[in-house]
Design a protein around this motif. Structure first.
Motif, PDB file in Angstrom:
ATOM      1  N   ASP A 139      26.669  89.645   5.622  1.00  0.00           N
ATOM      2  CA  ASP A 139      26.418  91.123   5.562  1.00  0.00           C
ATOM      3  C   ASP A 139      27.297  92.358   4.698  1.00  0.00           C
ATOM      4  O   ASP A 139      28.200  91.464   4.358  1.00  0.00           O
ATOM      5  CB  ASP A 139      25.782  91.699   6.535  1.00  0.00           C
ATOM      6  N   ALA A 140      26.562  93.198   5.028  1.00  0.00           N
ATOM      7  CA  ALA A 140      28.170  94.234   4.155  1.00  0.00           C
ATOM      8  C   ALA A 140      29.321  94.700   4.778  1.00  0.00           C
ATOM      9  O   ALA A 140      30.259  94.787   4.102  1.00  0.00           O
ATOM     10  CB  ALA A 140      27.557  95.762   3.635  1.00  0.00           C
ATOM     11  N   THR A 141      29.277  94.700   5.906  1.00  0.00           N
ATOM     12  CA  THR A 141      30.395  94.142   7.076  1.00  0.00           C
ATOM     13  C   THR A 141      30.700  93.065   7.085  1.00  0.00           C
ATOM     14  O   THR A 141      32.496  92.561   8.323  1.00  0.00           O
ATOM     15  CB  THR A 141      29.467  94.133   7.888  1.00  0.00           C
ATOM     16  N   LEU A 142      31.074  91.816   6.574  1.00  0.00           N
ATOM     17  CA  LEU A 142      31.496  90.704   6.733  1.00  0.00           C
ATOM     18  C   LEU A 142      31.207  90.017   5.773  1.00  0.00           C
ATOM     19  O   LEU A 142      30.404  89.595   5.042  1.00  0.00           O
ATOM     20  CB  LEU A 142      30.258  90.540   7.973  1.00  0.00           C
ATOM     21  N   ALA A 143      33.097  89.297   5.568  1.00  0.00           N
ATOM     22  CA  ALA A 143      32.351  87.926   5.062  1.00  0.00           C
ATOM     23  C   ALA A 143      34.010  87.524   5.384  1.00  0.00           C
ATOM     24  O   ALA A 143      34.492  87.447   6.188  1.00  0.00           O
ATOM     25  CB  ALA A 143      34.241  89.232   3.088  1.00  0.00           C
ATOM     26  N   THR A 144      33.376  86.063   4.812  1.00  0.00           N
ATOM     27  CA  THR A 144      34.076  84.621   4.840  1.00  0.00           C
ATOM     28  C   THR A 144      34.203  83.394   4.606  1.00  0.00           C
ATOM     29  O   THR A 144      33.546  83.519   3.541  1.00  0.00           O
ATOM     30  CB  THR A 144      32.347  83.926   6.439  1.00  0.00           C
ATOM     31  N   LEU A 145      35.681  83.027   4.529  1.00  0.00           N
ATOM     32  CA  LEU A 145      36.376  82.418   4.220  1.00  0.00           C
ATOM     33  C   LEU A 145      36.238  81.045   4.770  1.00  0.00           C
ATOM     34  O   LEU A 145      37.102  80.903   5.933  1.00  0.00           O
ATOM     35  CB  LEU A 145      37.908  82.232   2.963  1.00  0.00           C
ATOM     36  N   LYS A 146      35.888  79.805   4.253  1.00  0.00           N
ATOM     37  CA  LYS A 146      35.161  78.623   4.845  1.00  0.00           C
ATOM     38  C   LYS A 146      36.184  77.268   4.389  1.00  0.00           C
ATOM     39  O   LYS A 146      35.852  77.641   2.913  1.00  0.00           O
ATOM     40  CB  LYS A 146      34.002  78.032   5.399  1.00  0.00           C
ATOM     41  N   ILE A 147      37.123  76.503   5.375  1.00  0.00           N
ATOM     42  CA  ILE A 147      37.544  75.701   4.323  1.00  0.00           C
ATOM     43  C   ILE A 147      37.053  74.311   5.117  1.00  0.00           C
ATOM     44  O   ILE A 147      37.297  74.657   6.407  1.00  0.00           O
ATOM     45  CB  ILE A 147      39.046  75.722   4.520  1.00  0.00           C
ATOM     46  N   GLN A 148      36.363  73.293   4.208  1.00  0.00           N
ATOM     47  CA  GLN A 148      35.926  72.484   5.082  1.00  0.00           C
ATOM     48  C   GLN A 148      35.958  71.180   4.283  1.00  0.00           C
ATOM     49  O   GLN A 148      35.024  70.787   2.948  1.00  0.00           O
ATOM     50  CB  GLN A 148      34.497  72.104   6.111  1.00  0.00           C
ATOM     51  N   PRO A 149      36.768  70.332   4.464  1.00  0.00           N
ATOM     52  CA  PRO A 149      37.782  69.703   4.776  1.00  0.00           C
ATOM     53  C   PRO A 149      39.252  69.599   4.352  1.00  0.00           C
ATOM     54  O   PRO A 149      39.513  70.991   3.525  1.00  0.00           O
ATOM     55  CB  PRO A 149      37.709  68.852   5.641  1.00  0.00           C
ATOM     56  N   SER A 150      40.480  70.870   6.019  1.00  0.00           N
ATOM     57  CA  SER A 150      41.250  71.230   5.971  1.00  0.00           C
ATOM     58  C   SER A 150      42.265  70.096   5.419  1.00  0.00           C
ATOM     59  O   SER A 150      42.071  69.241   5.723  1.00  0.00           O
ATOM     60  CB  SER A 150      41.276  72.321   6.705  1.00  0.00           C
ATOM     61  N   GLU A 151      43.318  70.887   4.535  1.00  0.00           N
ATOM     62  CA  GLU A 151      44.460  70.080   4.177  1.00  0.00           C
ATOM     63  C   GLU A 151      45.615  70.670   4.341  1.00  0.00           C
ATOM     64  O   GLU A 151      45.673  71.819   4.627  1.00  0.00           O
ATOM     65  CB  GLU A 151      43.742  69.473   2.808  1.00  0.00           C
ATOM     66  N   PRO A 152      46.593  69.483   4.256  1.00  0.00           N
ATOM     67  CA  PRO A 152      47.636  70.548   4.831  1.00  0.00           C
ATOM     68  C   PRO A 152      48.242  71.692   3.461  1.00  0.00           C
ATOM     69  O   PRO A 152      48.866  72.255   3.701  1.00  0.00           O
ATOM     70  CB  PRO A 152      48.441  69.599   4.849  1.00  0.00           C
ATOM     71  N   ARG A 153      47.920  71.044   2.641  1.00  0.00           N
ATOM     72  CA  ARG A 153      48.728  72.116   1.421  1.00  0.00           C
ATOM     73  C   ARG A 153      47.076  73.567   1.231  1.00  0.00           C
ATOM     74  O   ARG A 153      48.088  74.443   0.544  1.00  0.00           O
ATOM     75  CB  ARG A 153      48.446  71.213   0.438  1.00  0.00           C
ATOM     76  N   ASP A 154      46.449  74.052   2.268  1.00  0.00           N
ATOM     77  CA  ASP A 154      45.455  75.072   2.402  1.00  0.00           C
ATOM     78  C   ASP A 154      46.784  75.994   3.485  1.00  0.00           C
ATOM     79  O   ASP A 154      46.135  76.997   3.270  1.00  0.00           O
ATOM     80  CB  ASP A 154      44.563  74.605   3.073  1.00  0.00           C
ATOM     81  N   SER A 155      48.020  75.117   3.683  1.00  0.00           N
ATOM     82  CA  SER A 155      48.537  75.830   4.700  1.00  0.00           C
ATOM     83  C   SER A 155      48.889  76.968   3.632  1.00  0.00           C
ATOM     84  O   SER A 155      49.578  77.123   2.756  1.00  0.00           O
ATOM     85  CB  SER A 155      49.476  75.256   5.241  1.00  0.00           C
ATOM     86  N   ALA A 156      48.848  78.471   4.437  1.00  0.00           N
ATOM     87  CA  ALA A 156      49.116  79.749   3.142  1.00  0.00           C
ATOM     88  C   ALA A 156      48.558  81.188   4.094  1.00  0.00           C
ATOM     89  O   ALA A 156      48.459  80.843   5.547  1.00  0.00           O
ATOM     90  CB  ALA A 156      48.638  79.549   2.098  1.00  0.00           C
ATOM     91  N   VAL A 157      48.661  82.198   3.989  1.00  0.00           N
ATOM     92  CA  VAL A 157      48.554  83.576   4.413  1.00  0.00           C
ATOM     93  C   VAL A 157      46.611  83.816   3.354  1.00  0.00           C
ATOM     94  O   VAL A 157      47.063  83.757   1.890  1.00  0.00           O
ATOM     95  CB  VAL A 157      49.122  84.425   4.515  1.00  0.00           C
ATOM     96  N   TYR A 158      46.051  83.786   4.474  1.00  0.00           N
ATOM     97  CA  TYR A 158      44.922  84.728   3.233  1.00  0.00           C
ATOM     98  C   TYR A 158      44.578  86.022   3.784  1.00  0.00           C
ATOM     99  O   TYR A 158      44.452  86.400   4.765  1.00  0.00           O
ATOM    100  CB  TYR A 158      43.600  83.860   3.581  1.00  0.00           C
ATOM    101  N   PHE A 159      44.253  86.916   2.799  1.00  0.00           N
ATOM    102  CA  PHE A 159      44.199  88.375   3.031  1.00  0.00           C
ATOM    103  C   PHE A 159      42.709  88.396   1.954  1.00  0.00           C
ATOM    104  O   PHE A 159      42.844  87.538   1.199  1.00  0.00           O
ATOM    105  CB  PHE A 159      45.366  88.967   1.922  1.00  0.00           C
TER     106      PHE A 159
END
Lengths: 117, 117
Positions: A71-91
């Motif tokens: 909805d207009a008040t929520l954005a989601t970012l999903k990672i499945q499955p996660s991997e070590p190279r996904d380590s970061a800051v997500y803005f």
């Protein structure tokens, strides 16, 4: 003072686990961006939405990443499955942009720091 | 595609001294240009922006930037830095993709500013 709110602020998870990051854009902002920040790559655009519709997700690894705006008040970012190279800051960032573009500044959240072990 | 180069990864300046952070962009036309600042653990905050008109733009916190088309540059300046200016600074370039009505920002890799007493 209106702010973009991201949760969680920090997430540590094991490789293979699902990770969901959430963003509440500023009320009235119709454009939402997801960026990933790493030391090596800097700020990379992953995906962005206008009026909840995805406009561009070419920066996102499609096999494991997905972004939605339920909805207009929520954005989601999903990672499945996660991997070590996904380590970061997500803005997450939002803006009140209309067809004329970039005349209003992006408002950034404080980010989600993800560590995948 | 547009690109942004910030040639200085790290700059150290004495408090009270002047500052100039370099930014070069690559794009066929005049892009929208921005400078953002990021304090530790925070999101990015807009300092200033250039779209058209006067090539010297004033921003918040005493910063200014000058657009030079001939050099494809948009350098950030401050006449006298304060200890609170220590942060990471990002130059960004935006274009309007008229065929889709989309707008994107491309960020440079950032310049870390350290202030010494």
């Amino acid at each position: 003072d209106a702010r973009v709110t991201q949760t969680p602020r920090h997430k540590v998870t094991e490789m293979g686990q699902e990770v969901t990051m959430r963003c509440q854009p500023i009320l009235g902002h119709n454009t939402v961006f997801w960026y990933r920040q790493t030391m090596m790559q800097g700020l990379e655009l992953l995906a962005y939405f206008r009026n909840r519709a995805p406009l561009d997700d070419s920066g996102m690894p499609k096999d494991r990443f997905s972004a939605e705006m339920p909805d207009a008040t929520l954005a989601t970012l999903k990672i499945q499955p996660s991997e070590p190279r996904d380590s970061a800051v997500y803005f997450c960032a939002s803006g009140p942009w209309t067809g004329g573009g970039l005349d209003s500044p992006l408002h950034f959240g404080n980010g989600t720091r993800l560590t995948v072990t | 595609a547009q690109s942004v180069t910030q040639p200085d990864i790290h700059i150290t300046v004495s408090e009270g001294a002047s500052l100039e952070l370099r930014c070069n962009y690559s794009y066929g036309a005049t892009p929208y240009l921005f400078w953002y600042v990021q304090s530790p653990g925070q999101g990015l905050q807009l300092l200033l922006k250039y779209f058209s008109g006067d090539t010297l733009v004033q921003g918040i916190k005493g910063f200014e930037a000058e657009f030079k088309r001939s050099q494809s540059s948009f350098n950030l300046r401050k006449p006298s830095v304060h200890w609170s200016d220590a942060a990471e600074y990002f130059c960004a370039c935006g274009i309007l993709e008229s065929n889709f009505g989309n707008e994107k920002l491309t960020f440079g890799t950032g310049t870390r500013l350290t202030i010494i007493p």
